[in-house]
Write a protein that holds these residues in place. Structure first.
Motif, PDB file in Angstrom:
ATOM      1  N   ILE A  77       0.824  -1.209   0.000  1.00 37.15           N
ATOM      2  CA  ILE A  77       0.000   0.000   0.000  1.00 37.15           C
ATOM      3  C   ILE A  77       0.857   1.258   0.000  1.00 37.15           C
ATOM      4  N   LYS A  78       1.944   1.222   0.762  1.00 34.98           N
ATOM      5  CA  LYS A  78       2.802   2.393   0.909  1.00 34.98           C
ATOM      6  C   LYS A  78       3.439   2.770  -0.419  1.00 34.98           C
ATOM      7  N   LYS A  79       3.323   4.023  -0.777  1.00 36.31           N
ATOM      8  CA  LYS A  79       3.988   4.504  -1.986  1.00 36.31           C
ATOM      9  C   LYS A  79       5.385   4.945  -1.590  1.00 36.31           C
ATOM     10  N   GLN A  80       6.335   4.219  -2.108  1.00 41.01           N
ATOM     11  CA  GLN A  80       7.710   4.540  -1.797  1.00 41.01           C
ATOM     12  C   GLN A  80       8.521   4.500  -3.079  1.00 41.01           C
ATOM     13  N   GLY A  81       9.541   5.276  -3.121  1.00 36.03           N
ATOM     14  CA  GLY A  81      10.399   5.302  -4.292  1.00 36.03           C
ATOM     15  C   GLY A  81      11.301   4.081  -4.320  1.00 36.03           C
TER      16      GLY A  81
END
Length: 185
Positions: A90-94
């Motif tokens: 779920i987490k938007k991370q680069g």
């Protein structure tokens, strides 16, 4: 308790998702040759199966008998892994899509890193299940993991778009389903 055939297959699919994603990222990173991809796939399945067995074996040493909290430990560890995976999905991370694999040492570290969740899951399952009941799981993980890992190498070399977050979410759902099922057995 013994693990059912369906549960063994579900576990193998969940472990294979991890190997698929690692293989895709490794093949995208540096134009991996197919021979190197086959070696990477073999290392992935060897470490996945070995870490699963070692996790089962270690907790099997501490299991005294049929304790009532065993299913709590098993389900709890599976749910912790499922929640961790769901948060990562779920987490938007680069994140980088590719991992540069330069040699055998990098492949070994990558295989060990990919097998850490399997080790923890093996430890959780070892509290409730007999180690001998996991032969089917280890065999299906080896076969399915090798095929899926090779497919990941092929897709990574072709720079195919892989829905990584969706696959990680599916892996989390598989572990959550197993945790709930095992808790109510």
């Amino acid at each position: 308790m013994t693990l059912s055939v369906l549960d063994s297959i579900v576990l193998s699919f969940a472990f294979s998702v991890n190997m698929f994603l690692v293989s895709v990222a490794a093949a995208k990173g540096g134009g991996m040759r197919y021979t190197k991809g086959i070696l990477q796939s073999l290392l992935l399945i060897c470490f996945q199966c070995a870490f699963l067995y070692v996790g089962l074996w270690i907790t099997g040493l501490f299991r005294i008998g049929d304790m009532e909290y065993d299913k709590w430990l098993t389900s709890g560890m599976l749910m912790i892994i499922a929640i961790k995976l769901a948060v990562n999905a779920i987490k938007k991370q680069g994140t980088r899509d590719g991992i540069i694999v330069k040699g055998l040492k990098t492949m070994l570290f990558l295989a060990v890193a990919a097998a850490m969740d399997t080790f923890i899951i093996g430890m959780g399952l070892g509290f409730s299940y007999n180690t001998k009941g996991f032969k089917l799981t280890i065999i299906t993980t080896a076969i399915l993991g090798f095929l899926v890992s090779l497919m990941g190498v092929f897709m990574g070399r072709q720079n195919s778009k892989v829905p990584m977050r969706l696959l990680i979410g599916a892996e989390a759902l598989l572990f959550a389903e197993l945790a709930i099922k095992m808790f109510f057995e």
